[in-house]
Write a protein that holds these residues in place. Structure first.
Motif, PDB file in Angstrom:
ATOM      1  N   PHE A 106     -19.242  -7.100 -16.958  1.00 24.50           N
ATOM      2  CA  PHE A 106     -19.645  -7.051 -16.280  1.00 24.50           C
ATOM      3  C   PHE A 106     -21.088  -6.634 -15.524  1.00 24.50           C
ATOM      4  N   VAL A 107     -21.769  -5.820 -16.697  1.00 21.45           N
ATOM      5  CA  VAL A 107     -23.043  -5.994 -15.990  1.00 21.45           C
ATOM      6  C   VAL A 107     -23.908  -7.563 -16.441  1.00 21.45           C
ATOM      7  N   ALA A 108     -23.451  -7.956 -17.597  1.00 26.93           N
ATOM      8  CA  ALA A 108     -23.814 -10.030 -18.022  1.00 26.93           C
ATOM      9  C   ALA A 108     -23.368 -10.536 -16.200  1.00 26.93           C
ATOM     10  N   ALA A 114     -32.343  -6.694 -16.876  1.00 30.86           N
ATOM     11  CA  ALA A 114     -32.722  -5.582 -17.886  1.00 30.86           C
ATOM     12  C   ALA A 114     -34.067  -6.292 -18.720  1.00 30.86           C
ATOM     13  N   GLU A 115     -35.255  -5.361 -19.373  1.00 35.97           N
ATOM     14  CA  GLU A 115     -36.241  -5.644 -19.853  1.00 35.97           C
ATOM     15  C   GLU A 115     -35.975  -6.480 -21.097  1.00 35.97           C
ATOM     16  N   PRO A 116     -36.280  -7.599 -22.273  1.00 35.01           N
ATOM     17  CA  PRO A 116     -36.182  -8.232 -22.843  1.00 35.01           C
ATOM     18  C   PRO A 116     -35.466  -7.080 -23.495  1.00 35.01           C
ATOM     19  N   GLY A 117     -34.144  -7.741 -24.745  1.00 42.41           N
ATOM     20  CA  GLY A 117     -34.191  -6.405 -25.834  1.00 42.41           C
ATOM     21  C   GLY A 117     -32.392  -6.936 -25.888  1.00 42.41           C
ATOM     22  N   GLN A 118     -32.177  -6.277 -27.492  1.00 40.04           N
ATOM     23  CA  GLN A 118     -30.684  -6.426 -26.887  1.00 40.04           C
ATOM     24  C   GLN A 118     -29.874  -4.745 -26.833  1.00 40.04           C
ATOM     25  N   ARG A 140     -31.023 -10.358 -23.418  1.00 35.89           N
ATOM     26  CA  ARG A 140     -31.790 -10.766 -22.306  1.00 35.89           C
ATOM     27  C   ARG A 140     -33.282 -11.215 -23.099  1.00 35.89           C
ATOM     28  N   GLU A 141     -33.331 -12.057 -23.069  1.00 38.61           N
ATOM     29  CA  GLU A 141     -34.504 -13.546 -23.667  1.00 38.61           C
ATOM     30  C   GLU A 141     -35.654 -12.464 -22.427  1.00 38.61           C
ATOM     31  N   SER A 146     -28.884 -14.269 -20.412  1.00 36.35           N
ATOM     32  CA  SER A 146     -29.025 -14.053 -20.646  1.00 36.35           C
ATOM     33  C   SER A 146     -27.306 -14.119 -21.444  1.00 36.35           C
ATOM     34  N   LYS A 147     -27.584 -13.130 -22.638  1.00 32.68           N
ATOM     35  CA  LYS A 147     -26.156 -14.117 -23.828  1.00 32.68           C
ATOM     36  C   LYS A 147     -24.830 -12.148 -24.093  1.00 32.68           C
ATOM     37  N   LEU A 148     -24.012 -12.591 -23.956  1.00 34.57           N
ATOM     38  CA  LEU A 148     -22.851 -11.658 -23.613  1.00 34.57           C
ATOM     39  C   LEU A 148     -22.556 -12.032 -25.623  1.00 34.57           C
TER      40      LEU A 148
END
Length: 170
Positions: A106-108, A114-118, A140-141, A146-148
């Motif tokens: 749901f965040v995705a 979001a800031e870039p990162g995992q 988030r690149e 964005s990737k889940l």
């Protein structure tokens, strides 16, 4: 405090840091898997099919809001790579709780900036048919992509000091 005739210092009192809410995410609310799949296609979030299969089993519940916080291990007093189960136990001492198992999806879907990162989602244990633990993460690149995805491990995933850990406000 004196134990065995020796001064052992003061008892430890955890400072309850006022963790700021990262996002309040709307969970659930889809009436069937097709409605959820349509939403995934519309948003364009990259969700591998097998990760989506796992997420679909978790998401068909009534809608509810959940406040999420993001922190690192040092924010909850940990200073070395730590298994996720220990991170969750420590977070509970700070008034935080594991996130619902479908929160990462749901965040995705909600297009979180979001800031870039995992971002690793600290959930109660989810296991596949082989007994391996499944942990969702959101990446988030810098270019906004964005990737889940999920991490599958036989043993508990160890989180590193710089990992962004997502927990829920209890």
């Amino acid at each position: 405090m004196t134990i065995g005739g020796k001064d052992r210092g003061s008892p430890v009192h955890l400072e309850r840091e006022p963790f700021q809410t990262w996002i309040t995410v709307r969970l659930g609310g889809f009436k069937d898997p097709d409605e959820l799949l349509s939403e995934v296609e519309e948003t364009g979030v990259d969700v591998p099919p097998w990760a989506l299969d796992i997420a679909l089993e978790l998401t068909l519940s009534g809608a509810q809001d959940c406040e999420l916080v993001v922190l690192t291990l040092s924010a909850i007093g940990l200073d070395t790579s730590t298994p996720i189960d220990e991170v969750i136990a420590r977070a509970r001492e700070y008034g935080l709780s594991p996130v619902p198992q479908d929160a990462a999806l749901f965040v995705a879907l909600q297009g979180v900036r979001a800031e870039p990162g995992q971002y690793v989602f600290a959930t109660e244990s989810i296991f596949n048919s082989k007994g391996h633990r499944i942990t969702f993460f959101f990446t988030r690149e810098r270019d906004g992509y964005s990737k889940l995805d999920v991490i599958i491990r036989r043993k508990s995933l160890k989180l590193h000091l710089d990992t962004c850990i997502v927990l829920a406000r209890a």
